[in-house]
Motif scaffolding. Structure first.
Motif, PDB file in Angstrom:
ATOM      1  N   ILE A   1       0.836  -1.192   0.000  1.00 40.63           N
ATOM      2  CA  ILE A   1       0.000   0.000   0.000  1.00 40.63           C
ATOM      3  C   ILE A   1       0.878   1.253   0.000  1.00 40.63           C
ATOM      4  O   ILE A   1       0.576   2.205  -0.697  1.00 40.63           O
ATOM      5  N   CYS A   2       1.950   1.254   0.769  1.00 37.28           N
ATOM      6  CA  CYS A   2       2.855   2.400   0.827  1.00 37.28           C
ATOM      7  C   CYS A   2       3.471   2.666  -0.538  1.00 37.28           C
ATOM      8  O   CYS A   2       3.608   3.818  -0.964  1.00 37.28           O
ATOM      9  N   GLU A   3       3.861   1.557  -1.225  1.00 37.75           N
ATOM     10  CA  GLU A   3       4.464   1.724  -2.549  1.00 37.75           C
ATOM     11  C   GLU A   3       3.445   2.304  -3.526  1.00 37.75           C
ATOM     12  O   GLU A   3       3.759   3.193  -4.330  1.00 37.75           O
ATOM     13  N   ARG A   4       2.214   1.845  -3.431  1.00 39.78           N
ATOM     14  CA  ARG A   4       1.159   2.353  -4.327  1.00 39.78           C
ATOM     15  C   ARG A   4       0.844   3.812  -4.015  1.00 39.78           C
ATOM     16  O   ARG A   4       0.642   4.627  -4.918  1.00 39.78           O
ATOM     17  N   ASP A   5       0.825   4.178  -2.736  1.00 35.64           N
ATOM     18  CA  ASP A   5       0.605   5.576  -2.346  1.00 35.64           C
ATOM     19  C   ASP A   5       1.713   6.467  -2.897  1.00 35.64           C
ATOM     20  O   ASP A   5       1.468   7.574  -3.371  1.00 35.64           O
ATOM     21  N   ALA A   6       2.949   5.988  -2.836  1.00 35.91           N
ATOM     22  CA  ALA A   6       4.091   6.755  -3.344  1.00 35.91           C
ATOM     23  C   ALA A   6       3.965   6.940  -4.856  1.00 35.91           C
ATOM     24  O   ALA A   6       4.244   8.024  -5.391  1.00 35.91           O
ATOM     25  N   GLN A   7       3.555   5.861  -5.576  1.00 38.67           N
ATOM     26  CA  GLN A   7       3.374   5.966  -7.022  1.00 38.67           C
ATOM     27  C   GLN A   7       2.249   6.948  -7.354  1.00 38.67           C
ATOM     28  O   GLN A   7       2.362   7.757  -8.273  1.00 38.67           O
TER      29      GLN A   7
END
Length: 195
Positions: A1-7
């Motif tokens: 989820i963190c990676e998707r939020d960053a993207q």
């Protein structure tokens, strides 16, 4: 989820940057279009549209602020005049005053009219009946060198000039007198010539 939020945040930042760049380029393009629309391409000077927009702004301001005043000076581009013309016309402190100039063709009659007949014929001022520096009242006057005060525009209904008529000048003068805003003055010492 963190990676998707960053993207998602990176995509959002990239999109905001693109929108800002496009908005800036649209503003620049609109400014260029505005300049093209209100500037003469040959001379780079403000054109008729620019003048009409400024005049409209002034008229709106005059209507909203009774203490605001302006005057409009008409000068035809084919006339010559002395350096003191505006000062001289302003010195009279009257609502409508113009300079004297003559018709371009023979018999070179003054474009200042003493009377108007019931049939609409205008009769020129007899210059030999006045001193060369007199301020006289006239029934009609060419607007090629005319100073018109704010209160005239405030009181007259638009349009003040009717384009396409034989004489916008005399149309304006008729409107002034019909509205009871006369007299119109001509300064015989404020002389202008035609090119």
């Amino acid at each position: 989820i963190c990676e998707r939020d960053a993207q998602l945040e990176a995509s959002n930042t990239e999109l905001e940057t693109k929108v800002a760049v496009r908005t800036a380029s649209l503003k620049e393009a609109n400014a260029r279009l505005e300049a093209l629309a209100t500037t003469d391409a040959l001379t780079g000077l403000p054109n008729r549209l620019w003048l009409l927009e400024r005049l409209d702004e002034q008229i709106k301001r005059v209507k909203s602020d009774r203490n605001y005043r302006f005057a409009l000076m008409f000068l035809d581009d084919d006339h010559t005049f002395g350096p003191d013309l505006l000062t001289r016309l302003l010195s009279h402190d009257v609502p409508v005053v113009g300079a004297l100039y003559l018709q371009r063709q023979m018999p070179f009659l003054p474009i200042a009219y003493a009377t108007k007949d019931e049939d609409g014929t205008y009769w020129p001022v007899g210059l030999n009946q006045h001193g060369e520096d007199d301020l006289i009242t006239v029934r009609g006057l060419g607007t090629g060198g005319m100073l018109i005060r704010t209160e005239i525009f405030r009181e007259l209904e638009y349009p003040w000039f009717e384009h396409g008529r034989a004489s916008e000048d005399l149309f304006f003068c008729d409107r002034v007198y019909e509205a009871g805003l006369g007299p119109i003055y001509c300064d015989l010492g404020a002389r202008m010539g035609h090119l």
